[in-house]
Motif scaffolding. Structure first.
Motif, PDB file in Angstrom:
ATOM      1  N   SER A   2       2.451  12.516   2.999  1.00  0.00           N
ATOM      2  CA  SER A   2       1.637  11.393   2.542  1.00  0.00           C
ATOM      3  C   SER A   2       2.096  10.961   1.157  1.00  0.00           C
ATOM      4  N   ILE A   3       1.959   9.685   0.907  1.00  0.00           N
ATOM      5  CA  ILE A   3       2.373   9.131  -0.366  1.00  0.00           C
ATOM      6  C   ILE A   3       1.122   8.896  -1.200  1.00  0.00           C
ATOM      7  N   ASP A   4       1.050   9.571  -2.337  1.00  0.00           N
ATOM      8  CA  ASP A   4      -0.087   9.447  -3.230  1.00  0.00           C
ATOM      9  C   ASP A   4       0.401   9.091  -4.623  1.00  0.00           C
ATOM     10  N   VAL A   5      -0.448   8.439  -5.393  1.00  0.00           N
ATOM     11  CA  VAL A   5      -0.105   8.094  -6.774  1.00  0.00           C
ATOM     12  C   VAL A   5       0.199   9.384  -7.536  1.00  0.00           C
ATOM     13  N   GLY A   6       1.304   9.367  -8.268  1.00  0.00           N
ATOM     14  CA  GLY A   6       1.732  10.525  -9.040  1.00  0.00           C
ATOM     15  C   GLY A   6       2.825  11.327  -8.358  1.00  0.00           C
ATOM     16  N   ASN A   7       2.991  11.139  -7.037  1.00  0.00           N
ATOM     17  CA  ASN A   7       4.044  11.852  -6.312  1.00  0.00           C
ATOM     18  C   ASN A   7       5.424  11.390  -6.765  1.00  0.00           C
ATOM     19  N   ILE A   8       6.361  12.310  -6.739  1.00  0.00           N
ATOM     20  CA  ILE A   8       7.759  11.985  -6.969  1.00  0.00           C
ATOM     21  C   ILE A   8       8.449  12.134  -5.623  1.00  0.00           C
ATOM     22  N   VAL A   9       9.047  11.031  -5.164  1.00  0.00           N
ATOM     23  CA  VAL A   9       9.651  11.005  -3.832  1.00  0.00           C
ATOM     24  C   VAL A   9      11.055  10.422  -3.911  1.00  0.00           C
ATOM     25  N   GLU A  10      11.784  10.608  -2.837  1.00  0.00           N
ATOM     26  CA  GLU A  10      13.132  10.072  -2.751  1.00  0.00           C
ATOM     27  C   GLU A  10      13.123   8.936  -1.743  1.00  0.00           C
ATOM     28  N   GLY A  11      13.943   7.926  -2.020  1.00  0.00           N
ATOM     29  CA  GLY A  11      14.020   6.802  -1.103  1.00  0.00           C
ATOM     30  C   GLY A  11      15.364   6.113  -1.210  1.00  0.00           C
ATOM     31  N   LYS A  12      15.535   5.122  -0.355  1.00  0.00           N
ATOM     32  CA  LYS A  12      16.800   4.389  -0.301  1.00  0.00           C
ATOM     33  C   LYS A  12      16.554   2.940  -0.693  1.00  0.00           C
ATOM     34  N   GLY A  67      -2.066  -1.875   0.552  1.00  0.00           N
ATOM     35  CA  GLY A  67      -1.065  -0.878   0.909  1.00  0.00           C
ATOM     36  C   GLY A  67       0.276  -1.062   0.220  1.00  0.00           C
ATOM     37  N   LYS A  68       0.344  -2.019  -0.729  1.00  0.00           N
ATOM     38  CA  LYS A  68       1.593  -2.220  -1.474  1.00  0.00           C
ATOM     39  C   LYS A  68       1.791  -1.050  -2.433  1.00  0.00           C
ATOM     40  N   ILE A  69       3.004  -0.502  -2.432  1.00  0.00           N
ATOM     41  CA  ILE A  69       3.298   0.698  -3.213  1.00  0.00           C
ATOM     42  C   ILE A  69       4.137   0.320  -4.429  1.00  0.00           C
ATOM     43  N   GLY A  70       3.640   0.660  -5.610  1.00  0.00           N
ATOM     44  CA  GLY A  70       4.368   0.436  -6.856  1.00  0.00           C
ATOM     45  C   GLY A  70       5.095   1.709  -7.247  1.00  0.00           C
ATOM     46  N   LEU A  71       6.383   1.561  -7.561  1.00  0.00           N
ATOM     47  CA  LEU A  71       7.216   2.717  -7.882  1.00  0.00           C
ATOM     48  C   LEU A  71       7.824   2.575  -9.272  1.00  0.00           C
TER      49      LEU A  71
END
Length: 121
Positions: A2-12, A67-71
């Motif tokens: 799950s994607i939550d605020v504060g998570n550090i994730v990898e993406g393309k 559901g828009k995700i700010g990174l």
């Protein structure tokens, strides 16, 4: 995952615009790294920092009601800097003060000697 605020994730990076870069995260969701969140410095062209197809680590900074995700990439480096400055000093305060006083005294002596050499005393 799950994607939550504060998570550090990898993406393309899937797309670059004049206002930021779109990053596809695990699970197929896409978020936006706004141009202001790309680097610690002024960013005129996002393409100078990121390229399509590149894999990046990002921090999730917002998820709005739609559901828009700010990174952010910039906040990852700030977190590292914060951790760097929160480490305890290796020397005690008294030792650091002693070193400072010694260096200060040496500098004053050098300045005094230079002044005496210039004035011919």
């Amino acid at each position: 995952m799950s994607i939550d605020v504060g998570n550090i994730v990898e993406g393309k990076v899937t797309g670059i615009t004049n206002f930021g870069a779109f990053v596809e995260l695990d699970g197929g969701e896409t978020g936006l790294v706004h141009i202001s969140e790309v680097a610690d410095t002024y960013v005129k062209e996002v393409s100078n920092y990121l390229s399509e197809g590149e894999t990046v680590k990002v921090k999730v900074i917002s998820i709005d009601d739609d559901g828009k995700i700010g990174l952010s990439i910039k906040q990852l480096s700030k977190d590292k800097k914060k951790a760097k400055f929160t480490k305890a000093p290796k020397k005690s305060f008294d030792d650091m003060m002693s070193d400072f006083m010694k260096e200060s005294k040496e500098r004053q002596q050098d300045l005094q000697q230079n002044l005496e050499n210039k004035t011919g005393r």
